[in-house]
Design a protein around this motif. Structure first.
Motif, PDB file in Angstrom:
ATOM      1  N   ASN A 136     -40.553  97.579  70.467  1.00  0.00           N
ATOM      2  CA  ASN A 136     -41.451  97.145  69.216  1.00  0.00           C
ATOM      3  C   ASN A 136     -42.817  96.948  69.740  1.00  0.00           C
ATOM      4  OD1 ASN A 136     -39.885  97.310  66.476  1.00  0.00           O
ATOM      5  ND2 ASN A 136     -38.440  96.374  67.964  1.00  0.00           N
ATOM      6  N   LEU A 137     -42.977  96.250  70.939  1.00  0.00           N
ATOM      7  CA  LEU A 137     -44.399  95.867  71.553  1.00  0.00           C
ATOM      8  C   LEU A 137     -45.293  97.153  71.674  1.00  0.00           C
ATOM      9  CD1 LEU A 137     -46.322  94.205  72.469  1.00  0.00           C
ATOM     10  CD2 LEU A 137     -45.123  94.263  74.856  1.00  0.00           C
ATOM     11  N   VAL A 138     -44.543  98.337  72.098  1.00  0.00           N
ATOM     12  CA  VAL A 138     -45.140  99.571  72.067  1.00  0.00           C
ATOM     13  C   VAL A 138     -45.558 100.004  70.796  1.00  0.00           C
ATOM     14  CG1 VAL A 138     -44.587 102.244  72.815  1.00  0.00           C
ATOM     15  CG2 VAL A 138     -43.729 100.458  73.987  1.00  0.00           C
ATOM     16  N   ARG A 139     -44.690  99.984  69.830  1.00  0.00           N
ATOM     17  CA  ARG A 139     -45.152 100.549  68.404  1.00  0.00           C
ATOM     18  C   ARG A 139     -46.314  99.442  67.925  1.00  0.00           C
ATOM     19  NH1 ARG A 139     -39.340 100.148  67.614  1.00  0.00           N
ATOM     20  NH2 ARG A 139     -38.413 102.207  67.515  1.00  0.00           N
ATOM     21  N   PHE A 140     -46.285  98.283  68.234  1.00  0.00           N
ATOM     22  CA  PHE A 140     -47.378  97.227  68.134  1.00  0.00           C
ATOM     23  C   PHE A 140     -48.599  97.497  68.430  1.00  0.00           C
ATOM     24  CE2 PHE A 140     -50.043  93.773  69.475  1.00  0.00           C
ATOM     25  CZ  PHE A 140     -50.502  93.450  68.219  1.00  0.00           C
ATOM     26  N   GLY A 141     -48.331  98.090  69.922  1.00  0.00           N
ATOM     27  CA  GLY A 141     -49.783  98.640  70.472  1.00  0.00           C
ATOM     28  C   GLY A 141     -50.287 100.008  70.009  1.00  0.00           C
ATOM     29  N   ILE A 142     -49.710 100.915  69.327  1.00  0.00           N
ATOM     30  CA  ILE A 142     -49.968 102.096  68.623  1.00  0.00           C
ATOM     31  C   ILE A 142     -50.564 101.554  67.351  1.00  0.00           C
ATOM     32  CG2 ILE A 142     -49.376 104.066  67.482  1.00  0.00           C
ATOM     33  CD1 ILE A 142     -47.171 104.658  69.606  1.00  0.00           C
ATOM     34  N   GLN A 143     -50.217 100.770  66.601  1.00  0.00           N
ATOM     35  CA  GLN A 143     -50.669 100.235  65.299  1.00  0.00           C
ATOM     36  C   GLN A 143     -51.983  99.359  65.448  1.00  0.00           C
ATOM     37  OE1 GLN A 143     -47.500  98.230  63.033  1.00  0.00           O
ATOM     38  NE2 GLN A 143     -46.312 100.521  62.823  1.00  0.00           N
ATOM     39  N   LEU A 144     -51.831  98.542  66.662  1.00  0.00           N
ATOM     40  CA  LEU A 144     -53.136  97.665  66.994  1.00  0.00           C
ATOM     41  C   LEU A 144     -54.322  98.759  67.181  1.00  0.00           C
ATOM     42  CD1 LEU A 144     -54.461  94.849  67.709  1.00  0.00           C
ATOM     43  CD2 LEU A 144     -53.747  95.224  70.083  1.00  0.00           C
ATOM     44  N   GLY A 145     -54.018  99.901  67.794  1.00  0.00           N
ATOM     45  CA  GLY A 145     -55.041 100.791  68.139  1.00  0.00           C
ATOM     46  C   GLY A 145     -55.752 101.406  66.895  1.00  0.00           C
ATOM     47  N   LEU A 146     -54.817 101.406  65.672  1.00  0.00           N
ATOM     48  CA  LEU A 146     -55.114 101.982  64.342  1.00  0.00           C
ATOM     49  C   LEU A 146     -56.118 100.832  63.773  1.00  0.00           C
ATOM     50  CD1 LEU A 146     -55.276 103.667  61.710  1.00  0.00           C
ATOM     51  CD2 LEU A 146     -52.962 102.546  61.126  1.00  0.00           C
ATOM     52  N   PHE A 147     -55.663  99.623  64.143  1.00  0.00           N
ATOM     53  CA  PHE A 147     -56.501  98.517  63.348  1.00  0.00           C
ATOM     54  C   PHE A 147     -57.749  98.379  63.757  1.00  0.00           C
ATOM     55  CE2 PHE A 147     -57.591  94.135  64.345  1.00  0.00           C
ATOM     56  CZ  PHE A 147     -58.282  93.616  63.229  1.00  0.00           C
ATOM     57  N   LEU A 148     -57.953  98.664  65.374  1.00  0.00           N
ATOM     58  CA  LEU A 148     -59.134  98.520  66.089  1.00  0.00           C
ATOM     59  C   LEU A 148     -60.004  99.640  65.814  1.00  0.00           C
ATOM     60  CD1 LEU A 148     -57.966  97.336  69.665  1.00  0.00           C
ATOM     61  CD2 LEU A 148     -58.989  95.828  68.025  1.00  0.00           C
ATOM     62  N   LEU A 149     -59.489 100.864  65.437  1.00  0.00           N
ATOM     63  CA  LEU A 149     -60.359 101.722  64.971  1.00  0.00           C
ATOM     64  C   LEU A 149     -61.209 101.478  63.676  1.00  0.00           C
ATOM     65  CD1 LEU A 149     -58.172 105.061  65.806  1.00  0.00           C
ATOM     66  CD2 LEU A 149     -60.717 104.384  66.711  1.00  0.00           C
TER      67      LEU A 149
END
Length: 289
Positions: A136-149
């Protein structure tokens, strides 16, 4: 004449019962770290393997949730976001909350969902919930990338965001979220071996817990609550984690080392209790599952 039994040093693995309450078996989990990585890869690949959109769901789910909150809480209920653009305000809370909620829900069914493999093959049982938190940390990393954009867009086009150095605490906040989900998940996983309906109760409880956490409202809103309800919400160790994440990136809300220290202490206690209970139940759970 039967062959002599092999000497003890010839065995590659010796399985012995744990006798101490605090014998957590962490050294054994480290030895099986390759298995943990295999479980992480399995969970990540199998989740969206037969879906049409595949990994795109990593972006669709938080965006749809954020838009729903914008329409309901900011549009219809007219709830203030403290001068922060609603899209980035709600997405910040959804991003870090999703990691906790998904890791907790998945970890809480470790024993019941993997009873077949647990009954046939030996490996440290702690590797399974640990792999869930990491996947789930991998999923969080992807969603964090979306948030940062989206965060970067508002940072460059508006003056509503005021990030500060507290955003450097993000790795610490994520670790606290993961460990808290791991500890609570192991507790519920142990309980669901005897009480299956707790799994359904947990799914409902996670939704209620979100409303007791400043995901969809600023923590300052608690000042409007009566004192007898305010202390109950402030006792939630997730509050300081979510509020610090939002404060660091958006400059909205508040930060307190005391509250964050309380969250870290509560996480450590819950993780220790969860690990002890999990290791205790794993010895006999096959008799009840």
């Amino acid at each position: 004449m039967s062959p002599a039994p092999p000497a003890e040093e010839d065995w590659t693995e010796i399985i012995e019962p744990r006798v101490g309450l605090l014998d957590l078996g962490l050294k054994e989990v480290w030895r099986y770290r390759d298995l943990v990585l295999l479980f992480v890869r399995r969970d990540f690949v199998s989740t969206y393997k037969q879906t049409i959109l595949g990994p795109i769901w990593f972006f669709i789910q938080p965006l749809l949730t954020t838009i729903t909150y914008m329409v309901v809480f900011n549009g219809i209920a007219n709830m203030s976001t403290g001068g922060v653009p609603p899209l980035v305000f709600y997405l910040s809370g959804v991003t870090i909350w999703n990691y906790f909620a998904q890791a907790l829900t998945a970890t809480s069914t470790v024993f019941t969902a993997n009873a077949a493999i647990f009954g046939k093959v030996y490996f440290p049982r702690l590797t399974m919930p640990l792999s869930i938190v990491l996947s789930n940390l991998v999923r969080f990393g992807i969603q964090l990338g979306l948030f940062l954009l989206i965060w970067s867009y508002y940072l460059l086009t508006t003056d509503a965001l005021h990030p500060n150095l507290y955003l450097l605490l993000t790795p610490v906040l994520v670790v606290l979220m993961g460990l808290l989900a791991l500890g609570l998940g192991m507790i519920f996983s142990a309980l669901t071996t005897k009480y299956r309906d707790l799994a359904m109760l947990l799914a409902f409880g996670v939704q209620l817990l979100m409303y007791a956490t400043p995901v969809i409202y600023p923590l300052a809103k608690l000042e409007a609550l009566p004192e007898k309800y305010r202390w109950f919400i402030l006792a939630n160790p997730l509050n300081a984690i979510v509020e610090t994440f939002r404060f660091g990136f958006l400059g909205s809300g508040s930060f307190s080392w005391a509250y964050l220290g309380y969250s870290a202490l509560a996480t450590a206690v819950i993780l220790l209790v969860g690990t002890i209970i999990f290791n205790k139940v794993e010895k006999s759970f096959t008799d009840t599952v």
